[in-house]
Design a protein around this motif. Sequence first.
Motif, short mmCIF file in Angstrom:
data_model
loop_
_atom_site.label_atom_id
_atom_site.label_comp_id
_atom_site.label_asym_id
_atom_site.label_seq_id
_atom_site.Cartn_x
_atom_site.Cartn_y
_atom_site.Cartn_z
N ASP A 13 0.85 -1.19 0.00
CA ASP A 13 0.00 0.00 0.00
C ASP A 13 0.89 1.24 0.00
OD1 ASP A 13 -2.13 -1.72 0.14
OD2 ASP A 13 -2.81 -1.11 2.13
N GLY A 38 -0.25 -4.48 2.48
CA GLY A 38 -1.71 -4.52 2.37
C GLY A 38 -2.15 -5.58 1.39
N GLY A 39 -3.26 -5.31 0.72
CA GLY A 39 -3.87 -6.30 -0.15
C GLY A 39 -4.91 -7.04 0.67
N LYS A 40 -6.11 -7.18 0.13
CA LYS A 40 -7.19 -7.75 0.94
C LYS A 40 -6.88 -9.15 1.45
CE LYS A 40 -10.61 -4.93 -1.33
NZ LYS A 40 -10.66 -3.88 -0.28
N ASN A 43 -4.13 -8.93 4.17
CA ASN A 43 -4.69 -8.29 5.37
C ASN A 43 -5.54 -9.30 6.15
OD1 ASN A 43 -3.58 -5.86 4.59
ND2 ASN A 43 -5.49 -5.02 3.75
N ALA A 95 -1.37 -0.85 -4.07
CA ALA A 95 -2.61 -0.08 -3.87
C ALA A 95 -2.19 1.35 -3.63
CB ALA A 95 -3.39 -0.64 -2.70
N VAL A 108 -6.16 0.14 -7.20
CA VAL A 108 -5.38 -1.09 -7.04
C VAL A 108 -4.84 -1.53 -8.40
CG1 VAL A 108 -5.54 -3.56 -6.48
CG2 VAL A 108 -6.66 -1.88 -5.02
N GLU A 139 -9.60 -9.52 -5.47
CA GLU A 139 -8.47 -8.84 -6.12
C GLU A 139 -7.62 -9.87 -6.88
OE1 GLU A 139 -7.72 -4.91 -3.36
OE2 GLU A 139 -6.73 -6.74 -2.72
N ASP A 242 -11.39 -6.01 6.03
CA ASP A 242 -10.56 -7.23 6.06
C ASP A 242 -10.51 -7.82 7.48
OD1 ASP A 242 -10.04 -6.91 3.37
OD2 ASP A 242 -8.31 -5.62 3.76
O1 RIB Z 1 -9.10 -3.70 2.02
C1 RIB Z 1 -8.03 -2.83 2.12
C2 RIB Z 1 -7.01 -3.13 1.10
O2 RIB Z 1 -7.56 -2.89 -0.17
C3 RIB Z 1 -5.77 -2.27 1.18
O3 RIB Z 1 -4.76 -2.80 2.00
C4 RIB Z 1 -5.34 -2.13 -0.26
O4 RIB Z 1 -4.32 -3.02 -0.57
C5 RIB Z 1 -6.60 -2.43 -1.06
O5 RIB Z 1 -6.41 -3.40 -1.98
#
Ligand code: RIB
Length: 292
Positions: A13, A38-40, A43, A95, A108, A139, A242
Amino acid sequence: MVKIVVIGSSSMDLVVTSDQRPGAGETVLGRSFKTVPGGKGANQAVAAARLGAEVYMIGCVGDDHYGAAILENFKQNAVDATNVEPVTHTESGTAHIILAEGDNSIVVVKGANDHVTPHYVKKSELLIKQANMVLIQQEIPEETVEYVSELCQELDVPLLLNPAPARPLSKKVIDSVSYITPNEHEAAVLFDNLSTESALKQYSNKVFITEGKAGARYFDGEKEITVPSYTVEAIDTTGAGDTFNAALAVALAEGKSINESLQFANRAASLSVTKFGAQGGMPNRTEVEASL
Ligand code: RIB
Ligand code: NA
């Protein structure tokens, strides 16, 4: 300890804080810039591990320094990343986040997350078979979500689908997953010809509509129930969804009732927004239980 398998995105992120969000064609000066994992998918994996689950991540990173940092972060958070492979000549997912005026906006770029294909996931079938709960988001490619929904049904493993970011899904996928957690916007995309009331009714004890601070709604077979959330001073709401999904998955996998699980999830999510960053503020088990 319950075993949770997360199939999803891992990203870096890139977060800018600013007093103002720029409009089209406009330039504004920001206040700060930070790079945080990050990244759903990642996370949710980290959140579930902090809550005491044994967590296995299935995903992909790029062969760049973000990829290495993402792998290191899994290690720091006790998430098994044996099944997170670096993809050569590919960038890690990123992101691009602007925190301004009390809210976030995010672009994203999926990068290596596009390599989380059905074929790639199939290699971890044995691991999936042993899970108490599988968690997936959007994602990664659409075919993968379809494939995993069929696979989990076939293996008789419960699957929680967090349909974020929003995209339409076939009725087959919605029917085959065990639980699905759209926010109001995602629910409108998923159930386009249905009101949220009818969608909840049609999928009782399965669809949980999240409404941020207001909590979560579901239909218990007889009536609609709202499980209220908690009021906290929010610093950064990125990753709250998340945390909610991970906590819900852990609680349901442990055999807690739906109502208890939603309370647990709301509590965990409310704690997560009190610190900067998607994973900053994600609570551990003791913190959630102490505040319930
Ligand atoms: O849900 C939050 C996440 O969504 C963030 O960490 C970001 O990476 C986005 O993809
Ligand atoms: Na946070």
